[in-house]
Design a protein around this motif. Structure first.
Motif, PDB file in Angstrom:
ATOM      1  N   ASP A  75      -3.286 -18.362  -1.819  1.00  0.00           N
ATOM      2  CA  ASP A  75      -2.130 -19.254  -1.853  1.00  0.00           C
ATOM      3  C   ASP A  75      -0.892 -18.602  -2.475  1.00  0.00           C
ATOM      4  OD1 ASP A  75      -3.594 -21.404  -0.745  1.00  0.00           O
ATOM      5  OD2 ASP A  75      -4.482 -21.809  -2.707  1.00  0.00           O
ATOM      6  N   ALA A  76      -1.037 -17.359  -2.927  1.00  0.00           N
ATOM      7  CA  ALA A  76       0.093 -16.684  -3.578  1.00  0.00           C
ATOM      8  C   ALA A  76       0.750 -15.718  -2.603  1.00  0.00           C
ATOM      9  CB  ALA A  76      -0.389 -15.933  -4.817  1.00  0.00           C
ATOM     10  N   PHE A  77       2.027 -15.441  -2.841  1.00  0.00           N
ATOM     11  CA  PHE A  77       2.714 -14.447  -2.031  1.00  0.00           C
ATOM     12  C   PHE A  77       2.135 -13.063  -2.322  1.00  0.00           C
ATOM     13  CE2 PHE A  77       5.923 -17.828  -2.459  1.00  0.00           C
ATOM     14  CZ  PHE A  77       6.154 -18.070  -1.116  1.00  0.00           C
ATOM     15  N   ALA A  78       2.143 -12.199  -1.331  1.00  0.00           N
ATOM     16  CA  ALA A  78       1.602 -10.853  -1.513  1.00  0.00           C
ATOM     17  C   ALA A  78       2.332 -10.137  -2.642  1.00  0.00           C
ATOM     18  CB  ALA A  78       1.723 -10.066  -0.213  1.00  0.00           C
ATOM     19  N   TYR A  79       1.572  -9.552  -3.564  1.00  0.00           N
ATOM     20  CA  TYR A  79       2.115  -8.792  -4.683  1.00  0.00           C
ATOM     21  C   TYR A  79       3.105  -9.617  -5.511  1.00  0.00           C
ATOM     22  CZ  TYR A  79       0.012  -5.081  -1.978  1.00  0.00           C
ATOM     23  OH  TYR A  79      -0.875  -4.326  -1.274  1.00  0.00           O
ATOM     24  N   GLU A  80       2.803 -10.918  -5.628  1.00  0.00           N
ATOM     25  CA  GLU A  80       3.713 -11.805  -6.362  1.00  0.00           C
ATOM     26  C   GLU A  80       3.929 -11.326  -7.792  1.00  0.00           C
ATOM     27  OE1 GLU A  80       4.170 -16.584  -7.352  1.00  0.00           O
ATOM     28  OE2 GLU A  80       2.281 -15.784  -6.601  1.00  0.00           O
ATOM     29  N   TRP A  81       2.846 -10.819  -8.427  1.00  0.00           N
ATOM     30  CA  TRP A  81       2.966 -10.372  -9.812  1.00  0.00           C
ATOM     31  C   TRP A  81       2.863  -8.859  -9.921  1.00  0.00           C
ATOM     32  CZ3 TRP A  81      -1.355 -14.158  -9.431  1.00  0.00           C
ATOM     33  CH2 TRP A  81      -0.906 -15.477  -9.561  1.00  0.00           C
ATOM     34  N   GLY A  82       3.001  -8.169  -8.810  1.00  0.00           N
ATOM     35  CA  GLY A  82       2.679  -6.750  -8.807  1.00  0.00           C
ATOM     36  C   GLY A  82       3.836  -5.838  -9.179  1.00  0.00           C
ATOM     37  N   VAL A  83       3.495  -4.552  -9.232  1.00  0.00           N
ATOM     38  CA  VAL A  83       4.477  -3.501  -9.477  1.00  0.00           C
ATOM     39  C   VAL A  83       5.354  -3.344  -8.227  1.00  0.00           C
ATOM     40  CG1 VAL A  83       4.766  -1.034  -9.960  1.00  0.00           C
ATOM     41  CG2 VAL A  83       2.885  -2.313 -11.044  1.00  0.00           C
ATOM     42  N   ASN A  84       6.638  -3.171  -8.432  1.00  0.00           N
ATOM     43  CA  ASN A  84       7.564  -2.952  -7.312  1.00  0.00           C
ATOM     44  C   ASN A  84       7.426  -1.501  -6.863  1.00  0.00           C
ATOM     45  OD1 ASN A  84       9.614  -3.029  -5.457  1.00  0.00           O
ATOM     46  ND2 ASN A  84      11.262  -3.158  -6.954  1.00  0.00           N
ATOM     47  N   GLU A  85       6.733  -1.289  -5.729  1.00  0.00           N
ATOM     48  CA  GLU A  85       6.371   0.054  -5.299  1.00  0.00           C
ATOM     49  C   GLU A  85       7.207   0.538  -4.117  1.00  0.00           C
ATOM     50  OE1 GLU A  85       2.096   0.996  -5.134  1.00  0.00           O
ATOM     51  OE2 GLU A  85       1.782  -1.117  -5.605  1.00  0.00           O
ATOM     52  N   ALA A  86       7.220   1.850  -3.940  1.00  0.00           N
ATOM     53  CA  ALA A  86       7.895   2.444  -2.792  1.00  0.00           C
ATOM     54  C   ALA A  86       7.189   2.082  -1.493  1.00  0.00           C
ATOM     55  CB  ALA A  86       7.948   3.962  -2.953  1.00  0.00           C
ATOM     56  N   ASN A  87       5.862   1.916  -1.549  1.00  0.00           N
ATOM     57  CA  ASN A  87       5.072   1.564  -0.366  1.00  0.00           C
ATOM     58  C   ASN A  87       4.045   0.521  -0.784  1.00  0.00           C
ATOM     59  OD1 ASN A  87       3.476   1.375   1.911  1.00  0.00           O
ATOM     60  ND2 ASN A  87       3.199   3.572   2.162  1.00  0.00           N
ATOM     61  N   GLU A  88       4.139  -0.670  -0.240  1.00  0.00           N
ATOM     62  CA  GLU A  88       3.235  -1.760  -0.608  1.00  0.00           C
ATOM     63  C   GLU A  88       2.067  -1.888   0.377  1.00  0.00           C
ATOM     64  OE1 GLU A  88       3.495  -3.125  -3.365  1.00  0.00           O
ATOM     65  OE2 GLU A  88       5.557  -3.573  -3.942  1.00  0.00           O
ATOM     66  N   THR A  89       1.912  -0.946   1.288  1.00  0.00           N
ATOM     67  CA  THR A  89       0.889  -1.070   2.327  1.00  0.00           C
ATOM     68  C   THR A  89      -0.268  -0.089   2.156  1.00  0.00           C
ATOM     69  OG1 THR A  89       1.962   0.503   3.843  1.00  0.00           O
ATOM     70  CG2 THR A  89       2.663  -1.811   3.965  1.00  0.00           C
ATOM     71  N   ASN A  90      -0.277   0.685   1.071  1.00  0.00           N
ATOM     72  CA  ASN A  90      -1.312   1.705   0.898  1.00  0.00           C
ATOM     73  C   ASN A  90      -2.117   1.510  -0.381  1.00  0.00           C
ATOM     74  OD1 ASN A  90       0.669   2.338  -0.928  1.00  0.00           O
ATOM     75  ND2 ASN A  90       0.901   4.475  -0.317  1.00  0.00           N
ATOM     76  N   ASN A  91      -2.354   0.247  -0.740  1.00  0.00           N
ATOM     77  CA  ASN A  91      -2.990  -0.071  -2.018  1.00  0.00           C
ATOM     78  C   ASN A  91      -4.492  -0.316  -1.926  1.00  0.00           C
ATOM     79  OD1 ASN A  91      -0.044  -0.847  -2.220  1.00  0.00           O
ATOM     80  ND2 ASN A  91      -0.642  -1.082  -4.348  1.00  0.00           N
TER      81      ASN A  91
END
Length: 204
Positions: free
Chosen positions: A159-175
């Motif tokens: 129910d949360a947005f993707a990476y809502e609380w995450g680190v602001n990364e250069a690439n959010e698709t390789n985690n």
């Protein structure tokens, strides 16, 4: 995208952890770098253990992460989710000895990571991935093969947005990185001149 500009009229703008992109006449433009957290490897360190008639499956894991970008002092998590390919167990509780659990998000809590732009920045975490019947009141079928998805800086809340609380990364698709355990065995056959692999068992 954050741009820092130094003009030809003598303005001095310092760009920390930034790289030069282009040099139009009289102007230098920089793009600020960001962290880039990735899962470098995941492996099952010993055979999974099944308890209580299949109600609990413990999978020992080693997850190695790397930072390919700028340093970050933000907290993030490392963990995994898993499910049986031939059973009904599922879970995402991952914890290791001497580690903290990240509040709300789960997984092992990591307090920042150094930059990996000039040196190799890696960390490995060992722990246990806990699987149980899904749905919880179902008759347990622990299975014999499991799909495991290791993750860094992740959020399993649907129910949360993707990476809502995450680190602001250069690439959010390789985690993340996915493996099957045990690996798919090969079918081999003898041919004139040696052995030839002709197929795979239990393709997924």
């Amino acid at each position: 995208m954050l741009l820092l500009v130094s003009t030809a009229f003598g303005a001095d703008v310092k760009a920390t952890q930034a790289k030069e992109l282009v040099k139009p006449s009289g102007t230098t433009i920089f793009q600020a770098q960001k962290p880039d957290l990735v899962v470098k490897s995941v492996r099952v360190t010993s055979d999974p253990v099944i308890f209580y008639g299949g109600k609990i499956v413990l999978i020992p894991l080693e997850i190695t992460i790397a930072n390919l970008g700028a340093a970050t002092n933000q907290d993030f998590n490392v963990g995994a989710e898993g499910s049986a390919l031939d059973g009904n167990v599922y879970g995402f509780d991952f914890a290791g000895p001497g580690t903290e659990t990240m509040p709300e998000r789960g997984g092992i809590l990591v307090h920042g990571m150094q930059s990996g732009t000039r040196v190799t920045a890696e960390k490995s975490y060992t722990g246990l991935l806990l699987l149980g019947p899904n749905p919880i009141n179902a008759s347990p079928q622990p299975g014999t093969r499991w799909r495991i998805r290791a993750m860094v800086d992740y959020n399993l809340d649907p129910d949360a947005f993707a990476y809502e609380w995450g680190v602001n990364e250069a690439n959010e698709t390789n985690n993340e990185m996915e493996i099957i355990y045990p690996p798919t065995p090969s079918i081999a056959t003898m041919t004139q001149g040696g052995m030839s692999v002709i197929g795979m068992l239990n393709k997924t």
